[in-house]
Scaffold this motif. Sequence first.
Motif, PDB file in Angstrom:
ATOM      1  N   SER A 561      16.380  82.223  67.379  1.00  0.00           N
ATOM      2  CA  SER A 561      17.235  82.799  68.440  1.00  0.00           C
ATOM      3  C   SER A 561      18.400  83.505  67.385  1.00  0.00           C
ATOM      4  O   SER A 561      19.398  83.985  68.045  1.00  0.00           O
ATOM      5  CB  SER A 561      17.802  81.832  69.566  1.00  0.00           C
ATOM      6  OG  SER A 561      16.968  81.192  70.270  1.00  0.00           O
ATOM      7  N   GLY A 562      18.393  83.146  66.378  1.00  0.00           N
ATOM      8  CA  GLY A 562      19.607  83.320  65.258  1.00  0.00           C
ATOM      9  C   GLY A 562      20.787  82.542  65.744  1.00  0.00           C
ATOM     10  O   GLY A 562      21.819  83.043  65.329  1.00  0.00           O
ATOM     11  N   ALA A 563      20.688  81.408  66.251  1.00  0.00           N
ATOM     12  CA  ALA A 563      21.686  80.717  66.649  1.00  0.00           C
ATOM     13  C   ALA A 563      22.221  79.702  65.302  1.00  0.00           C
ATOM     14  O   ALA A 563      21.149  79.447  64.318  1.00  0.00           O
ATOM     15  CB  ALA A 563      21.322  79.614  67.614  1.00  0.00           C
ATOM     16  N   ILE A 586      22.222  80.780  73.667  1.00  0.00           N
ATOM     17  CA  ILE A 586      21.387  82.026  73.725  1.00  0.00           C
ATOM     18  C   ILE A 586      19.814  81.521  73.792  1.00  0.00           C
ATOM     19  O   ILE A 586      18.878  82.079  74.546  1.00  0.00           O
ATOM     20  CB  ILE A 586      21.460  82.886  72.477  1.00  0.00           C
ATOM     21  CG1 ILE A 586      23.000  83.298  72.583  1.00  0.00           C
ATOM     22  CG2 ILE A 586      20.327  83.817  72.101  1.00  0.00           C
ATOM     23  CD1 ILE A 586      23.144  84.356  73.497  1.00  0.00           C
ATOM     24  N   TRP A 678      22.062  87.100  66.662  1.00  0.00           N
ATOM     25  CA  TRP A 678      21.379  87.327  67.645  1.00  0.00           C
ATOM     26  C   TRP A 678      21.617  88.822  68.375  1.00  0.00           C
ATOM     27  O   TRP A 678      20.627  89.352  69.099  1.00  0.00           O
ATOM     28  CB  TRP A 678      21.376  86.308  68.853  1.00  0.00           C
ATOM     29  CG  TRP A 678      22.766  85.860  69.216  1.00  0.00           C
ATOM     30  CD1 TRP A 678      23.755  85.318  68.976  1.00  0.00           C
ATOM     31  CD2 TRP A 678      23.371  86.958  70.397  1.00  0.00           C
ATOM     32  NE1 TRP A 678      24.800  85.253  69.677  1.00  0.00           N
ATOM     33  CE2 TRP A 678      24.895  86.491  70.501  1.00  0.00           C
ATOM     34  CE3 TRP A 678      23.260  87.957  71.048  1.00  0.00           C
ATOM     35  CZ2 TRP A 678      25.633  86.907  71.335  1.00  0.00           C
ATOM     36  CZ3 TRP A 678      24.145  88.490  71.990  1.00  0.00           C
ATOM     37  CH2 TRP A 678      25.310  87.985  72.024  1.00  0.00           C
ATOM     38  N   ILE A 700      20.039  92.404  72.707  1.00  0.00           N
ATOM     39  CA  ILE A 700      19.281  91.260  71.883  1.00  0.00           C
ATOM     40  C   ILE A 700      18.770  92.092  70.513  1.00  0.00           C
ATOM     41  O   ILE A 700      18.499  93.244  70.612  1.00  0.00           O
ATOM     42  CB  ILE A 700      18.200  90.767  72.313  1.00  0.00           C
ATOM     43  CG1 ILE A 700      17.629  89.570  71.322  1.00  0.00           C
ATOM     44  CG2 ILE A 700      17.109  91.812  72.758  1.00  0.00           C
ATOM     45  CD1 ILE A 700      16.609  88.642  72.266  1.00  0.00           C
ATOM     46  N   HIS A 701      19.108  91.456  69.567  1.00  0.00           N
ATOM     47  CA  HIS A 701      18.536  91.965  68.099  1.00  0.00           C
ATOM     48  C   HIS A 701      17.020  92.242  68.091  1.00  0.00           C
ATOM     49  O   HIS A 701      16.338  91.113  68.652  1.00  0.00           O
ATOM     50  CB  HIS A 701      18.845  91.003  66.923  1.00  0.00           C
ATOM     51  CG  HIS A 701      18.795  91.616  65.576  1.00  0.00           C
ATOM     52  ND1 HIS A 701      17.578  92.216  65.051  1.00  0.00           N
ATOM     53  CD2 HIS A 701      19.811  92.273  64.695  1.00  0.00           C
ATOM     54  CE1 HIS A 701      17.846  92.461  63.645  1.00  0.00           C
ATOM     55  NE2 HIS A 701      19.110  92.865  63.757  1.00  0.00           N
ATOM     56  N   VAL A 704      14.953  89.405  66.690  1.00  0.00           N
ATOM     57  CA  VAL A 704      15.168  88.096  67.960  1.00  0.00           C
ATOM     58  C   VAL A 704      14.160  88.310  68.969  1.00  0.00           C
ATOM     59  O   VAL A 704      13.377  87.389  69.375  1.00  0.00           O
ATOM     60  CB  VAL A 704      16.494  87.837  68.397  1.00  0.00           C
ATOM     61  CG1 VAL A 704      16.457  86.628  69.274  1.00  0.00           C
ATOM     62  CG2 VAL A 704      17.283  87.446  66.964  1.00  0.00           C
TER      63      VAL A 704
END
Length: 834
Positions: A561-563, A586, A678, A700-701, A704
């Motif tokens: 998630s890029g978190a 996210i 994200w 959203i990216h 992701v």
Amino acid sequence: MKASCNWLRELSRIKASAEEIAEKLTQAGLEVEAIHRHGHEIKGVYIARVEGESPHPEQRGLRIVQIFNGKERQEVVMRSEHPLPPNASVAWAQPGARLANGTEVGVRRFGKVESRGMILSEAELGVSDEAKPFVVPPSESPPAGANAVEALDLRDEILDIAVTPNRPDAMGHLGLARELAAIFREPFAPRLNTQPFGVVALPEEIEKAEIKRKDRSWLLHPSSASATTTKLVLIQGPLSIPIQIEATERCSRYIGNVVHAVEGGPSPFWMRYRLYLLGQRAVDRVVDVTNWILFETGHPIHAFDLDRLAGPQITVRLAKEGERIVLLDGREIALGKDDLVIADAEGPVALAGIMGGKESAVSGGTKAILLEVAHFDPPSIRRTRRRHGLQTQSSERFERGVDAEALPFVQRRALALISHLGCGIPVPFGVDIEVRRSKPTVIFTSINEVRGVLGDPSIPEVEARRILESLGCEMSPAESGGWRVTVPSHRSDLARPEDLAEEIARIRGYHLIPAVLPKIPSKERNPRLQLLERIRCTLAAQGLRETIHFAFLSPDDLKRSGAPKDAVLLVNPLSTERSVLRTSMIPSLLSCVQRGERFDHPMGRLFEIGKRYLPAKTPLGAIEVLSLGIALFGPVRDWLSIKRHADFYDGKWHIEHLFRSLRLEVEWQAFDDTAPPWAHPRKGAFIQLKGRRIGALAEIHPDVAEAWELSTRPILAELELSPLMEEALKAHPPPIHPLPRYPSIVRDFAFVLHESVSFASLRTEIEEAGGKLVARVDVLDLYQGEGIPQAHKSMLVRIEFRHPDSTLTDAQVEDLGRRIVQRVAERLGGTLRA
């Protein structure tokens, strides 16, 4: 937990059907999930005596058996390579009989031989899973012609009970029987033999025998289980062995008794059958006794082969790092220094409270055993069981906590069963090591307190006392009035007066508590909670649906998630998929989007209010951040019937509407080089409140989305709620305006602007140009394409004009329009679209 209704009836002395027992237990908090019937479906099966047999003359592998069924002699063809024991009693199904698996038996010809009925295997009779013929031992054999179901007592009902973790006493039939006796108002006095037959011989008796050897001992033992006279039995070996507890924090008590003259062999049918119904395979008499005691008392015990114990001696200690043990199931495991083990002079022989070792296991050649009964620390057993991935009947009970005070009773009961079955001669005294003892729990309460807790002033005091006493509580008057209740050691879950009130309610029946609304004093609600509820209602009114997720997730979810990946690790996670606390909302929202796509529901408008956890140097090791997450994905139901998917501006509308409802002004800042991982770096913006960045809204990216295997590009938002709520609580109530007295006039303008110009900037210029006569500005459409210069866009806006004190004229509106167009041209470089 599986429980036999026949066993419960024997112990509690109640006469109730399986349905009644299940209903009462469920109402009392021990939910019965299923009832399995055994033996009820068998019809037309009788005991028959084998009088002769011979191989089938035509078909190999078949035997012709002559039986006597109590009335006449019959010939039955049986598929078996091995002959039956002479004069054996077998289970014979007559023609027309129905078996446990639903098969109907008829007359069948095998070559020239007609077989009337069949001799049943243990599996066909439903008494085990083995395919060998069922043969009744001579000592237990009913007369020929007896109904097999009745003579062998095959009818029983097995209950599947969901025992809650706080009720270890209900993990055995004795505890369940005590519960039933209390519910059915019967005295609880089970008839259990706890007196072993063996008695140590007196010195003068040894002298009369004229044998004096240091390596031998004499025991008095009955010549049979029912004998009234005893005989001297010469025993080779020790009467006890040294026992030591080193891990005193992990093991509070350990009792070990030696049993000599051990004889294996199959257990009696009544024991083997009942163990089979409870899901336990019969092994031999000694091992079956240990399993019987576990199901009867709820307390696991273990038997070691005494001759295979080095020393012989027993030490309860923590394992040394790197020690290894081969368990009973053949698995070899490496032990850690936190594992509690039972060790002899050479090394571990059992994983305490979980499973014994293969090297010290009882076998067909065992001549003497050490019978162990112990109390282990529940968290220690739970950690070891999880670490090694083991789940056993023993660990399931030790994890919940067994009754330490019941150890002597459990040991006596096991020794008595061994004597009764004739599979060994117990030494009646053993080694009992107790390093600490818990004080009994004492609770002070009164009938008035019980009535107040339950909200029922009509509960009779006599009935309340009867219920508590039937559960094993000792009642006495308290010095200050009321009751002094001493809690029995098997009920570790009772600690407060409210617990006793709950027990009274359970046994009486929750349905007897009157349904009366309680009088709740009116208190001012917490303003933060009220505001939080208001935010939920506002979002729901916008068409968003609330979701609720666990705060636990996997590190992989954070990574995808890029978190933030620096998360708080759980010490005792439910699973690897729930091993860390979330650092962002996210991942939870993306899991909903992914699930929606997989189940062919590719459209959703979701929000979640919850906490995320960031590592910090605090006593708890983390700080909690109350946050709001929003996810928009899939097609938008547009009133203009334009087919499009949710985009940034849909999310922006939701955020702005929320801020307006809280009387706050949202600020937007385009992404710079620090966009959230994200978020799409060119399709999003930061959310600010009074210059403070509190969140972000973006598509959203793509990376992701690919990591989550999404076909759509959801719009996501995440923002802190605490600063939002702090400012909302400070905000003044909205001013109240009277309804307008004069009509408004609406005009639409299509401005061609540079693509960098935002609607907010355009609205500001329109409001400043029109002053108080501009009542409202809305954007209707955004267009880029043919007829529009490159790097420009066409923005269609609707302006509502209204004068507070008079009706506007067309000339006034035309003049306002010219002023707005001129200001937009001067300040923003915009022109009217042709």
